[in-house]
Design a protein around this motif. Structure first.
Motif, PDB file in Angstrom:
ATOM      1  N   SER A 191      51.057  18.138  50.174  1.00 10.05           N
ATOM      2  CA  SER A 191      51.026  17.384  51.418  1.00 10.05           C
ATOM      3  C   SER A 191      49.578  17.101  51.798  1.00 10.05           C
ATOM      4  O   SER A 191      48.727  17.997  51.736  1.00 10.05           O
ATOM      5  N   PHE A 192      49.304  15.861  52.214  1.00 13.30           N
ATOM      6  CA  PHE A 192      47.973  15.487  52.665  1.00 13.30           C
ATOM      7  C   PHE A 192      47.890  15.477  54.188  1.00 13.30           C
ATOM      8  O   PHE A 192      46.996  14.871  54.765  1.00 13.30           O
ATOM      9  N   PHE A 193      48.835  16.151  54.814  1.00 13.59           N
ATOM     10  CA  PHE A 193      48.828  16.335  56.273  1.00 13.59           C
ATOM     11  C   PHE A 193      48.727  15.004  57.019  1.00 13.59           C
ATOM     12  O   PHE A 193      47.969  14.867  57.984  1.00 13.59           O
ATOM     13  N   GLY A 194      49.501  14.044  56.549  1.00 10.79           N
ATOM     14  CA  GLY A 194      49.532  12.745  57.216  1.00 10.79           C
ATOM     15  C   GLY A 194      48.472  11.773  56.750  1.00 10.79           C
ATOM     16  O   GLY A 194      48.466  10.612  57.182  1.00 10.79           O
ATOM     17  N   ASN A 195      47.574  12.214  55.870  1.00 14.40           N
ATOM     18  CA  ASN A 195      46.521  11.334  55.368  1.00 14.40           C
ATOM     19  C   ASN A 195      46.841  10.906  53.938  1.00 14.40           C
ATOM     20  O   ASN A 195      46.096  11.192  52.993  1.00 14.40           O
ATOM     21  N   ASP A 196      47.951  10.231  53.780  1.00 17.96           N
ATOM     22  CA  ASP A 196      48.449   9.910  52.442  1.00 17.96           C
ATOM     23  C   ASP A 196      47.512   9.001  51.654  1.00 17.96           C
ATOM     24  O   ASP A 196      47.549   8.995  50.417  1.00 17.96           O
ATOM     25  N   LYS A 197      46.665   8.252  52.344  1.00 16.88           N
ATOM     26  CA  LYS A 197      45.739   7.364  51.634  1.00 16.88           C
ATOM     27  C   LYS A 197      44.707   8.163  50.835  1.00 16.88           C
ATOM     28  O   LYS A 197      44.085   7.619  49.913  1.00 16.88           O
ATOM     29  N   TRP A 198      44.521   9.443  51.170  1.00 15.35           N
ATOM     30  CA  TRP A 198      43.590  10.269  50.400  1.00 15.35           C
ATOM     31  C   TRP A 198      44.090  10.496  48.972  1.00 15.35           C
ATOM     32  O   TRP A 198      43.310  10.801  48.080  1.00 15.35           O
ATOM     33  N   ALA A 199      45.389  10.364  48.767  1.00 15.14           N
ATOM     34  CA  ALA A 199      45.982  10.688  47.462  1.00 15.14           C
ATOM     35  C   ALA A 199      45.400   9.851  46.334  1.00 15.14           C
ATOM     36  O   ALA A 199      45.309  10.308  45.196  1.00 15.14           O
ATOM     37  N   GLN A 200      45.005   8.620  46.623  1.00 16.90           N
ATOM     38  CA  GLN A 200      44.472   7.762  45.554  1.00 16.90           C
ATOM     39  C   GLN A 200      43.076   8.184  45.112  1.00 16.90           C
ATOM     40  O   GLN A 200      42.603   7.777  44.045  1.00 16.90           O
ATOM     41  N   HIS A 201      42.418   9.036  45.922  1.00 15.74           N
ATOM     42  CA  HIS A 201      41.072   9.492  45.576  1.00 15.74           C
ATOM     43  C   HIS A 201      41.015  10.981  45.239  1.00 15.74           C
ATOM     44  O   HIS A 201      40.003  11.440  44.713  1.00 15.74           O
ATOM     45  N   ALA A 202      42.072  11.707  45.542  1.00 19.03           N
ATOM     46  CA  ALA A 202      42.069  13.156  45.320  1.00 19.03           C
ATOM     47  C   ALA A 202      43.341  13.546  44.577  1.00 19.03           C
ATOM     48  O   ALA A 202      44.383  13.800  45.191  1.00 19.03           O
ATOM     49  N   PRO A 203      43.308  13.604  43.254  1.00 16.24           N
ATOM     50  CA  PRO A 203      44.506  13.950  42.482  1.00 16.24           C
ATOM     51  C   PRO A 203      44.987  15.350  42.785  1.00 16.24           C
ATOM     52  O   PRO A 203      44.203  16.241  43.143  1.00 16.24           O
ATOM     53  N   VAL A 204      46.278  15.567  42.635  1.00 11.99           N
ATOM     54  CA  VAL A 204      46.893  16.874  42.824  1.00 11.99           C
ATOM     55  C   VAL A 204      47.233  17.454  41.456  1.00 11.99           C
ATOM     56  O   VAL A 204      47.053  16.802  40.431  1.00 11.99           O
ATOM     57  N   LEU A 205      47.735  18.676  41.467  1.00 13.33           N
ATOM     58  CA  LEU A 205      48.041  19.349  40.201  1.00 13.33           C
ATOM     59  C   LEU A 205      49.466  19.890  40.254  1.00 13.33           C
ATOM     60  O   LEU A 205      49.698  21.028  40.646  1.00 13.33           O
ATOM     61  N   LYS A 206      50.412  19.041  39.864  1.00 11.92           N
ATOM     62  CA  LYS A 206      51.815  19.441  39.872  1.00 11.92           C
ATOM     63  C   LYS A 206      52.531  19.165  38.557  1.00 11.92           C
ATOM     64  O   LYS A 206      53.523  19.808  38.240  1.00 11.92           O
ATOM     65  N   THR A 207      52.048  18.196  37.806  1.00 13.63           N
ATOM     66  CA  THR A 207      52.726  17.793  36.576  1.00 13.63           C
ATOM     67  C   THR A 207      51.741  17.785  35.408  1.00 13.63           C
ATOM     68  O   THR A 207      50.524  17.860  35.591  1.00 13.63           O
ATOM     69  N   LEU A 208      52.286  17.658  34.205  1.00 11.99           N
ATOM     70  CA  LEU A 208      51.421  17.524  33.040  1.00 11.99           C
ATOM     71  C   LEU A 208      50.563  16.271  33.130  1.00 11.99           C
ATOM     72  O   LEU A 208      49.393  16.263  32.722  1.00 11.99           O
ATOM     73  N   GLU A 209      51.126  15.196  33.671  1.00 13.32           N
ATOM     74  CA  GLU A 209      50.362  13.970  33.833  1.00 13.32           C
ATOM     75  C   GLU A 209      49.179  14.193  34.756  1.00 13.32           C
ATOM     76  O   GLU A 209      48.061  13.703  34.499  1.00 13.32           O
ATOM     77  N   ASP A 210      49.397  14.946  35.853  1.00  8.67           N
ATOM     78  CA  ASP A 210      48.297  15.276  36.758  1.00  8.67           C
ATOM     79  C   ASP A 210      47.202  16.055  36.033  1.00  8.67           C
ATOM     80  O   ASP A 210      46.014  15.757  36.166  1.00  8.67           O
ATOM     81  N   ALA A 211      47.613  17.064  35.271  1.00  9.67           N
ATOM     82  CA  ALA A 211      46.640  17.916  34.579  1.00  9.67           C
ATOM     83  C   ALA A 211      45.827  17.120  33.567  1.00  9.67           C
ATOM     84  O   ALA A 211      44.603  17.275  33.474  1.00  9.67           O
ATOM     85  N   LEU A 212      46.490  16.259  32.808  1.00 10.52           N
ATOM     86  CA  LEU A 212      45.784  15.467  31.813  1.00 10.52           C
ATOM     87  C   LEU A 212      44.854  14.451  32.460  1.00 10.52           C
ATOM     88  O   LEU A 212      43.763  14.165  31.949  1.00 10.52           O
ATOM     89  N   SER A 213      45.269  13.912  33.608  1.00 12.05           N
ATOM     90  CA  SER A 213      44.415  12.969  34.320  1.00 12.05           C
ATOM     91  C   SER A 213      43.165  13.667  34.851  1.00 12.05           C
ATOM     92  O   SER A 213      42.055  13.121  34.763  1.00 12.05           O
ATOM     93  N   ILE A 214      43.329  14.871  35.392  1.00 11.59           N
ATOM     94  CA  ILE A 214      42.174  15.624  35.886  1.00 11.59           C
ATOM     95  C   ILE A 214      41.253  15.993  34.724  1.00 11.59           C
ATOM     96  O   ILE A 214      40.018  15.889  34.831  1.00 11.59           O
ATOM     97  N   ARG A 215      41.832  16.428  33.615  1.00 10.57           N
ATOM     98  CA  ARG A 215      41.018  16.745  32.431  1.00 10.57           C
ATOM     99  C   ARG A 215      40.223  15.528  31.982  1.00 10.57           C
ATOM    100  O   ARG A 215      39.036  15.620  31.667  1.00 10.57           O
ATOM    101  N   THR A 273      41.706  11.128  25.872  1.00 13.93           N
ATOM    102  CA  THR A 273      42.795  10.365  25.255  1.00 13.93           C
ATOM    103  C   THR A 273      43.140   9.095  26.011  1.00 13.93           C
ATOM    104  O   THR A 273      44.097   8.409  25.667  1.00 13.93           O
ATOM    105  N   GLY A 274      42.402   8.807  27.086  1.00 15.46           N
ATOM    106  CA  GLY A 274      42.668   7.581  27.827  1.00 15.46           C
ATOM    107  C   GLY A 274      43.823   7.687  28.786  1.00 15.46           C
ATOM    108  O   GLY A 274      44.374   6.682  29.220  1.00 15.46           O
ATOM    109  N   VAL A 275      44.230   8.905  29.169  1.00 17.12           N
ATOM    110  CA  VAL A 275      45.324   9.080  30.120  1.00 17.12           C
ATOM    111  C   VAL A 275      44.901   8.533  31.470  1.00 17.12           C
ATOM    112  O   VAL A 275      43.817   8.818  31.952  1.00 17.12           O
ATOM    113  N   GLN A 276      45.738   7.753  32.063  1.00 10.22           N
ATOM    114  CA  GLN A 276      45.464   7.211  33.388  1.00 10.22           C
ATOM    115  C   GLN A 276      46.463   7.774  34.380  1.00 10.22           C
ATOM    116  O   GLN A 276      47.654   7.808  34.135  1.00 10.22           O
TER     117      GLN A 276
END
Length: 432
Positions: free
Chosen positions: A110-134, A412-415
């Motif tokens: 949860s971004f506590f109502g600041n959902d627009k932050w999500a496009q600049h601050a990735p989260v870590l919940k899925t394999l896709e998230d982890a690979l994107s952060i890596r 690997t070019g994961v987006q």
């Protein structure tokens, strides 16, 4: 055999899988549905994000976990529940009828109502998230290696982790080790004095659920690693250029969000009473109020039942609730007396802070330092779903211990996906 024998489990995380395993081979037909085809061991997801482990080390195909003849696995996205007609509604219109329904859909950040932050601050919940952060972490080093712009280099080498719970603490420590050992020695043009790793927390304490002794130890261990721990400084803004901490601006091209969580939308599917974090409020047998045939477990459930506070969103809770709900359902199917109310057995909480440092709270027994790290390592190896995963993780940890290297440093070019569908996913972490 009773007619009440069709059981649908939504979510193949810790809770959903525990329920399915307990129902394997019993006199019921079980359908396990999830939008992915794998069970993800989320407690080690940060190690994929920091190049210690590969995705296959912590994920196992759901179909291979339980091959019982009475269990069917369906990969589909759930979009709602028709409680009146007892049907699970999916995005592909392959609706599933049920006599008993178990919701184990987990939680999301949860971004506590600041959902627009999500496009600049990735989260870590899925394999896709982890690979994107890596991808982002490694790309920043590659760009810094060839850049001549000091301002840009400092931005590339400034990593901000928001949230000082177990996930944030572990992520910050892992980034520090990745940056100061495995990478710093391999990049010839990078001036490590430009490297900056910040762990920021709006509250006054890191690891707020841990005793003060262990919390203080964790902060000191992070600072030894070179992490700046900033407490009592709420985030006011996040953009592609950095983050506003209180009244201070920090230029950074890499901000990672490890702060608050909220349950996935099972409560809205049922129009059920929910807690502040959108978790479904449940009875003492984990059933949803007004729906004795529907159960909610793990992160998606708010279990109070006379407790001073709701049970935490951690994997042991989800696993124990999954096994318990299976007993409740089987007792009803077989016409046996109702089982007693659910009672959680607290086996403790743990967090690791880089190499050889961890904290563990087992109630009367508290561990820190190397002994805490050994306990953390053993517990997590045992919690992994299969022997292959345990062997692979152990070998990677051993290699990293002796060489201080990282085995999965591949670009690997994961987006990262801009938006992700909300649906069943792995329940929570093991020890937050």
């Amino acid at each position: 055999m009773s007619k009440f024998r069709r059981i649908v489990i939504v979510g193949s995380g810790f809770g959903g899988l525990a329920t399915a395993k307990a129902l394997a081979g019993k006199n019921c037909d079980v359908t396990l549905i999830d939008r992915t085809n794998h069970h993800l061991f989320q407690p080690l997801l940060y190690q994929v994000a920091t190049a210690m482990l590969s995705p296959a080390d912590i994920a196992t195909a759901t179909r291979t976990i339980s091959r019982s003849s009475n269990i069917r696995v369906v990969m589909a996205e759930v979009t709602g529940i028709d409680a009146e007609n007892k049907r699970v509604i999916t995005k592909t219109n392959d609706d599933l009828p049920y006599d008993y329904l178990v919701l184990a859909t987990g939680a999301d950040y949860s971004f506590f109502g600041n959902d627009k932050w999500a496009q600049h601050a990735p989260v870590l919940k899925t394999l896709e998230d982890a690979l994107s952060i890596r991808e982002k972490l490694l790309s920043n080093f590659e760009q810094a290696e060839r850049s001549k712009d000091i301002v840009k280099i400092k931005s590339l080498l400034t990593f901000v982790v928001v949230g000082a719970g177990p996930t944030g603490v572990e992520m910050a420590g892992a980034i520090a080790e990745l940056a100061k050992t495995a990478l710093a020695r391999d990049f010839k043009n990078i001036d490590t004095s430009h490297l900056r790793i910040l762990l920021v927390e709006a509250g006054e304490k890191a690891l707020s659920t841990f005793p003060e002794e262990l919390s203080s130890y964790a902060v000191n261990a992070l600072r030894i690693l070179g992490v700046e721990v900033s407490l009592g400084r709420p985030v006011k803004a996040i953009t592609e250029r950095g983050v506003m901490l209180g009244d201070d601006w920090v230029a950074s091209s890499s901000v990672i969000w490890c702060a608050g969580t909220q349950a996935r939308p099972a409560a809205s599917w049922l129009d059920a009473e929910a807690a502040r974090n959108k978790a479904v409020k449940v009875n003492e047998d984990c059933s949803v109020f007004g729906h004795p045939e529907i159960f909610a477990i793990g992160d998606v459930a708010c279990y109070e039942a006379g407790l001073p506070r709701p049970l935490p969103g951690i994997a042991p809770v989800a696993k124990q609730q999954g096994g318990y709900v299976a007993k409740v359902i089987l007792s009803r199917i077989n016409g046996r007396p109702e089982v007693p109310p659910f009672k959680y057995r607290n086996w403790g909480t743990m967090a690791v802070i880089g190499r050889s440092h961890a904290v563990a709270d087992f109630g009367k027994i508290r561990l820190k330092g190397f002994t805490g790290w050994l306990a953390w390592s053993m517990v997590h190896l045992m919690l992994l779903i299969d022997f292959r995963s345990r062997t692979s993780v152990y070998l990677n940890w051993s290699w990293g211990w002796f060489t201080r290297g990282r085995s999965a440093r591949l670009l690997t070019g994961v987006q990262r996906k801009k938006t992700q569908p909300i649906n069943a996913s792995a329940d929570t972490r093991a020890h937050s």
